[in-house]
Design an enzyme around this catalytic site. Structure first.
Site, mmCIF file in Angstrom:
data_model
loop_
_atom_site.group_PDB
_atom_site.id
_atom_site.type_symbol
_atom_site.label_atom_id
_atom_site.label_comp_id
_atom_site.label_asym_id
_atom_site.label_seq_id
_atom_site.Cartn_x
_atom_site.Cartn_y
_atom_site.Cartn_z
ATOM 1 C CG ASP A 67 -2.052 0.932 1.165
ATOM 2 O OD1 ASP A 67 -2.278 1.506 0.082
ATOM 3 O OD2 ASP A 67 -2.733 1.127 2.190
ATOM 4 C CG ASN B 239 -7.516 -2.552 -5.967
ATOM 5 O OD1 ASN B 239 -6.581 -3.322 -5.782
ATOM 6 N ND2 ASN B 239 -7.773 -1.566 -5.124
#
Ligand code: FPP
Length: 248
Positions: A19, A67
């Site tokens: 991330d 996503n």
């Protein structure tokens, strides 16, 4: 040469929530895709470090089922990056004898990406000593729903007695049932969430959250995480060995 004791403290399986690519790019006034490109270099660095440190399995959260809501331009860029990564990186996978595997629903991806991924998966199928597992269009709840559906089908067909469904029966119907559970789960960029990643498999994993953004997470940071893991005392629900004597 590491001692036997030190080797026992190397996690067999490391899973990573990569991330912070976007933030890394923003801090530099660059596009989010530049952040993902730099992130792909961290993937290379960490795979190499795994081989050097004796980590057998590395699972990377490369694209979650959530996503897909990102802007089309970013998704297209990530697909191109994945294609380029596979093309450029295949040679290294062979050199290091690393098997590429996929965890998730590859069918969600564009056909050309599916083809390229399957080609590299097939080409590296025979390697056993190190595995790079990319979680693609992956969701932990989805994986558990898939296992439940499989069990329900088998029970309805009469090939499985519902009374025999235990933890091992569920584990055997996950996407990659032969892969041992992660010993260490790393999350970069400081977020304190598991984000639907390997929900079943991380039950006893040690957690390591670092503020370092993924594009800056290279060999040095990875080794730091392994050192931290080596210091942890894993109890799996038991009491600490040092207290066992007084408890008995
Ligand atoms: C999270 O950062 C990262 C992703 C959603 C994609 C991960 C992709 C890579 C590391 C590069 C390509 C990977 C391979 C295997 C070639 P973010 O965009 O959520 O960052 P932010 O939270 O700072 O915006």
């Amino acid at each position: 040469m590491k001692t036997k004791e030190e080797n026992a403290r190397v996690p067999r399986h490391v899973a990573i929530i990569m991330d912070g690519n976007g933030r890394w790019a923003r801090q530099r006034g660059r596009s989010r895709l530049k952040g993902h490109e730099a992130g792909a270099e961290s993937v290379r660095a960490v795979v190499k470090a795994c081989k050097g440190e004796g980590v057998e399995y590395l699972t990377l959260y490369a694209f979650s089922v959530e996503n897909w809501v990102r802007p089309k331009s970013e998704i297209d860029g990530l697909m191109r990056l994945l294609m380029r990564f596979l093309k450029n990186y295949e040679k290294e996978l062979h050199q290091r004898e690393i098997r590429l595997r996929i965890q998730g629903q590859l069918e969600d991806f564009p056909v050309n990406v599916q083809k390229e991924v399957r080609r590299v998966v097939d080409a590296t199928r025979e390697y056993g000593a190190g595995q790079l597992i990319l979680a693609l269009s992956y969701g932990g709840r989805r994986e558990l729903a898939h296992a439940a559906r499989t069990i329900a089908r088998e029970a309805a067909a009469g090939s499985l007695d519902p009374e025999t469904v235990d933890e091992a029966a569920v584990a055997a119907r996950l996407y990659l049932p032969d892969v041992p559970d992660p010993d260490l789960l790393i999350r970069t960029s400081g977020e304190m969430r598991v984000s639907n990643f390997l929900l079943w498999q991380i039950s006893y994993a040690e957690l390591y959250v670092t503020p370092v953004l993924w594009p800056d997470f290279r060999e040095k940071e990875f080794k730091k995480a392994l050192r931290e893991y080596a210091k942890r005392e894993r109890r799996f629900g038991d009491i600490a060995p040092k207290h066992r004597h007084s408890a008995e």
